[in-house]
Write a protein that holds these residues in place. Structure first.
Motif, PDB file in Angstrom:
ATOM      1  N   UNK A  14       0.857  -1.076  -0.023  1.00  0.00           N
ATOM      2  CA  UNK A  14      -0.062  -0.187   0.062  1.00  0.00           C
ATOM      3  C   UNK A  14       0.803   1.414   0.054  1.00  0.00           C
ATOM      4  N   UNK A  15       1.803   1.487   1.073  1.00  0.00           N
ATOM      5  CA  UNK A  15       2.285   2.655   1.061  1.00  0.00           C
ATOM      6  C   UNK A  15       3.394   2.949   0.025  1.00  0.00           C
ATOM      7  N   UNK A  16       4.259   1.796  -0.608  1.00  0.00           N
ATOM      8  CA  UNK A  16       5.097   2.276  -1.819  1.00  0.00           C
ATOM      9  C   UNK A  16       4.323   2.584  -3.029  1.00  0.00           C
ATOM     10  N   UNK A  17       2.960   1.889  -3.153  1.00  0.00           N
ATOM     11  CA  UNK A  17       2.241   2.314  -4.193  1.00  0.00           C
ATOM     12  C   UNK A  17       1.676   3.711  -4.188  1.00  0.00           C
ATOM     13  N   UNK A  18       1.227   4.034  -3.106  1.00  0.00           N
ATOM     14  CA  UNK A  18       0.466   5.481  -2.889  1.00  0.00           C
ATOM     15  C   UNK A  18       1.607   6.251  -3.015  1.00  0.00           C
ATOM     16  N   UNK A  19       2.963   6.372  -2.810  1.00  0.00           N
ATOM     17  CA  UNK A  19       4.086   6.980  -3.052  1.00  0.00           C
ATOM     18  C   UNK A  19       4.323   7.017  -4.496  1.00  0.00           C
ATOM     19  N   UNK A  20       4.047   6.021  -5.194  1.00  0.00           N
ATOM     20  CA  UNK A  20       4.074   6.183  -6.656  1.00  0.00           C
ATOM     21  C   UNK A  20       2.932   6.960  -7.279  1.00  0.00           C
ATOM     22  N   UNK A  21       1.779   6.845  -6.630  1.00  0.00           N
ATOM     23  CA  UNK A  21       0.695   7.713  -7.277  1.00  0.00           C
ATOM     24  C   UNK A  21       0.996   9.283  -6.887  1.00  0.00           C
ATOM     25  N   UNK A  22       1.474   9.498  -5.773  1.00  0.00           N
ATOM     26  CA  UNK A  22       1.881  10.835  -5.532  1.00  0.00           C
ATOM     27  C   UNK A  22       2.796  11.525  -6.474  1.00  0.00           C
ATOM     28  N   UNK A  23       3.745  10.529  -6.809  1.00  0.00           N
ATOM     29  CA  UNK A  23       4.779  10.969  -7.859  1.00  0.00           C
ATOM     30  C   UNK A  23       4.216  11.036  -9.166  1.00  0.00           C
ATOM     31  N   UNK A  24       3.144  10.445  -9.659  1.00  0.00           N
ATOM     32  CA  UNK A  24       2.458  10.558 -10.965  1.00  0.00           C
ATOM     33  C   UNK A  24       1.246  11.754 -10.981  1.00  0.00           C
ATOM     34  N   UNK A  25       0.790  12.139  -9.775  1.00  0.00           N
ATOM     35  CA  UNK A  25      -0.378  12.750  -9.687  1.00  0.00           C
ATOM     36  C   UNK A  25      -0.050  14.272  -9.341  1.00  0.00           C
ATOM     37  N   UNK A  26       1.015  14.422  -8.744  1.00  0.00           N
ATOM     38  CA  UNK A  26       1.208  16.069  -7.997  1.00  0.00           C
ATOM     39  C   UNK A  26       2.355  16.462  -8.544  1.00  0.00           C
ATOM     40  N   UNK A  27       2.247  17.746  -8.733  1.00  0.00           N
ATOM     41  CA  UNK A  27       3.310  18.534  -9.119  1.00  0.00           C
ATOM     42  C   UNK A  27       4.387  18.724  -8.058  1.00  0.00           C
ATOM     43  N   UNK A  28       5.571  19.214  -8.736  1.00  0.00           N
ATOM     44  CA  UNK A  28       6.774  19.483  -7.704  1.00  0.00           C
ATOM     45  C   UNK A  28       6.332  20.027  -6.517  1.00  0.00           C
ATOM     46  N   UNK A  29       5.500  21.202  -6.577  1.00  0.00           N
ATOM     47  CA  UNK A  29       5.420  22.119  -5.242  1.00  0.00           C
ATOM     48  C   UNK A  29       3.977  21.674  -4.518  1.00  0.00           C
ATOM     49  N   UNK A  30       3.749  20.128  -4.597  1.00  0.00           N
ATOM     50  CA  UNK A  30       2.360  19.639  -4.075  1.00  0.00           C
ATOM     51  C   UNK A  30       2.850  18.353  -3.648  1.00  0.00           C
ATOM     52  N   UNK A  31       4.088  17.926  -3.609  1.00  0.00           N
ATOM     53  CA  UNK A  31       4.205  16.481  -3.205  1.00  0.00           C
ATOM     54  C   UNK A  31       3.996  16.445  -1.588  1.00  0.00           C
ATOM     55  N   UNK A  32       4.568  17.433  -0.903  1.00  0.00           N
ATOM     56  CA  UNK A  32       4.317  17.142   0.689  1.00  0.00           C
ATOM     57  C   UNK A  32       2.792  17.158   0.984  1.00  0.00           C
ATOM     58  N   UNK A  33       2.254  17.843   0.383  1.00  0.00           N
ATOM     59  CA  UNK A  33       0.732  18.063   0.666  1.00  0.00           C
ATOM     60  C   UNK A  33       0.075  16.719   0.388  1.00  0.00           C
ATOM     61  N   UNK A  34       0.370  16.369  -0.952  1.00  0.00           N
ATOM     62  CA  UNK A  34       0.136  14.851  -1.333  1.00  0.00           C
ATOM     63  C   UNK A  34       0.258  13.813  -0.473  1.00  0.00           C
ATOM     64  N   UNK A  35       1.651  13.950   0.074  1.00  0.00           N
ATOM     65  CA  UNK A  35       2.018  12.715   0.815  1.00  0.00           C
ATOM     66  C   UNK A  35       1.305  12.950   2.276  1.00  0.00           C
ATOM     67  N   UNK A  36       0.735  14.268   2.619  1.00  0.00           N
ATOM     68  CA  UNK A  36       0.140  14.296   3.830  1.00  0.00           C
ATOM     69  C   UNK A  36      -1.040  13.692   3.962  1.00  0.00           C
ATOM     70  N   UNK A  37      -1.874  13.740   2.941  1.00  0.00           N
ATOM     71  CA  UNK A  37      -2.949  12.637   2.820  1.00  0.00           C
ATOM     72  C   UNK A  37      -2.912  11.462   3.110  1.00  0.00           C
ATOM     73  N   UNK A  38      -1.731  10.816   2.690  1.00  0.00           N
ATOM     74  CA  UNK A  38      -1.423   9.344   2.992  1.00  0.00           C
ATOM     75  C   UNK A  38      -1.342   9.316   4.340  1.00  0.00           C
TER      76      UNK A  38
END
Length: 438
Positions: free
Chosen positions: A116-140
């Motif tokens: 689950x966690x590594x796959x969601x990390x891959x999702x954040x990589x593909x779906x969020x821009x460079x200045x949104x990655x920490x916020x995307x990670x915070x939802x996980x």
């Protein structure tokens, strides 16, 4: 040309939050039900510690394979299968009637949840821009940590109304529903999602060839394994997760045995540290993105955040162990676990910074080490508490934080593990990141 962005990525972020929430509710449920299970089956603390460890053995073993699978088969398929698999074994926990049966089911539950966690990390990589990655990670992470916020109270309420077995059946069913929702709404690329318009896809991916024609390739593991910061990101997470899993596995029983809380009061008190962790995680995600956009280096934002979080945790955990009243004990435990929100967010965001398109593999590596901490924490803490008392168990946990602090100083998120390439690479090589790395 002035099309308004559809913002669908944030809907998927909420869905990621819910799936993560249910996954951790499934873990918390066993911890909260521990007193009833121990009573019904005459299990000892060591027995329950071994059951917690059984989960983490399966979970840890699937971290690196889970990251590789997410890069080869995509997060949509891997997350759907994983969520369905672990939900089935969550429900089957209700059928267990012996220590061995509990151990087998919890191990298979861990294997299912592992990717689950590594796959969601891959999702954040593909779906969020460079200045949104920490916020995307915070939802996980927010979903992960919100589970224990409401988990104790909700589990106690269900246990009192329907018995401890009902908890696992109900949450197993919810997990399957969320798995179906992920398969329906999520796609590997924003450009292929019917709910995403051109403006949002352009915001996330730009005109990258990789975005429209993603390549499936294995991470350069030989190169990774010779990197000191690759090892450091794993070691710091071993310590961070170890501390967190002491809370997850033993906080309910600790509050009842050492602080003399009733079952009902424990359900409330045990939620405070997790609420603090959840709030700090979201706040860290928001402000760290703002700092990076404002020109702060990733070393200052990620590495120093990780160091500060573990430092506060270390001191507050010790103060909690020696507190003379239950109220002060819960206060310092809340500060201690809450401070780890700084470290958790920094760690997962750093995996994306370091790994780029191989963020699934780097995240899987980090989470593998973290969950070796999960393997050790329940049993080692039970042994110390049984032989030397709860205070010694908590103080020992506090001391481990020093190792994580040292490891964090070796992590340099502004120096990716994979070489930069020309053009705008959506996940890790954008122009904005190039500016933030200088």
């Amino acid at each position: 040309m002035n099309e308004k962005s559809s913002q669908f990525r944030w809907f998927l972020a909420v869905l990621m939050f819910l799936i993560s929430f249910i996954s951790y509710m499934d873990r918390v449920n066993l911890s909260v039900a521990t007193p009833e299970i121990m009573k019904e089956f005459s299990f000892s603390k060591m027995d329950m510690g071994l059951l917690q460890t059984a989960f983490f053995v399966g979970y840890s073993l699937m971290q690196i394979p889970g990251g590789i699978m997410s890069e080869l088969f995509g997060h949509r398929v891997v997350i759907t299968v994983a969520a369905t698999f672990w939900s089935i074994f969550t429900a089957l926990t209700a059928t267990c009637n012996s220590l061995h049966m509990f151990a087998v089911v919890r191990t298979l539950f861990g294997i299912g949840e592992g990717p689950l966690a590594p796959s969601f990390s891959r999702f954040v990589y593909r779906w969020f821009s460079a200045d949104e990655k920490a916020r995307g990670t915070s939802f996980l992470l927010g979903g992960v940590f919100f589970g224990p916020v409401v988990g104790p109270a909700a589990t106690v309420a269900l246990m009192l109304a329907f018995g401890w077995r009902s908890v696992f059946i109900i949450f197993g069913a919810i997990g399957i529903i969320l798995a179906i929702a992920w398969y329906y709404f999520a796609t590997e690329s924003p450009r292929t999602n019917k709910f995403v318009n051109t403006a949002e896809a352009a915001h996330i991916e730009g005109d990258s060839v990789e975005a429209t024609q993603p390549q499936k390739e294995l991470a350069p593991w030989k190169s990774f394994l010779t990197s000191s910061q690759f090892w450091a990101i794993g070691i710091q997470f071993f310590i961070t997760d170890y501390i967190m899993y002491v809370f997850l596995a033993w906080l309910p029983l600790y509050l009842m045995e050492a602080q003399k809380f009733s079952l009902q009061k424990m359900g409330i008190a045990a939620s405070f540290p997790w609420a603090a962790l959840c709030l700090v995680t979201f706040a860290t995600g928001y402000f760290s993105d703002k700092l990076i956009v404002g020109g702060a280096s990733k070393y200052k934002v990620r590495t120093l955040s990780g160091v500060i979080g573990l430092s506060i945790c270390c001191v507050a955990l010790y103060l909690g162990a020696v507190a003379t009243t239950p109220a002060m004990n819960v206060f310092w435990l809340t500060i201690s676990l809450g401070s780890l929100g700084l470290t958790f967010n920094a760690g997962w965001a750093a995996c994306i910074d370091l790994g780029g398109k191989f963020s699934g593999s780097v995240s899987g590596w980090m989470n593998f080490w973290g969950n070796l901490g999960g393997v050790a924490a329940p049993t080692l803490t039970a042994w110390i508490a049984t032989n030397y008392g709860w205070q010694s168990a908590i103080i020992t946990t506090s001391a481990f934080a020093i190792v994580g602090i040292v490891a964090w100083f070796l992590v340099r998120p502004e120096r990716p593990l994979v070489p930069k390439t020309g053009g705008r690479n959506v996940a890790c090589f954008s122009e904005k990141e190039a500016v933030s790395n200088t």
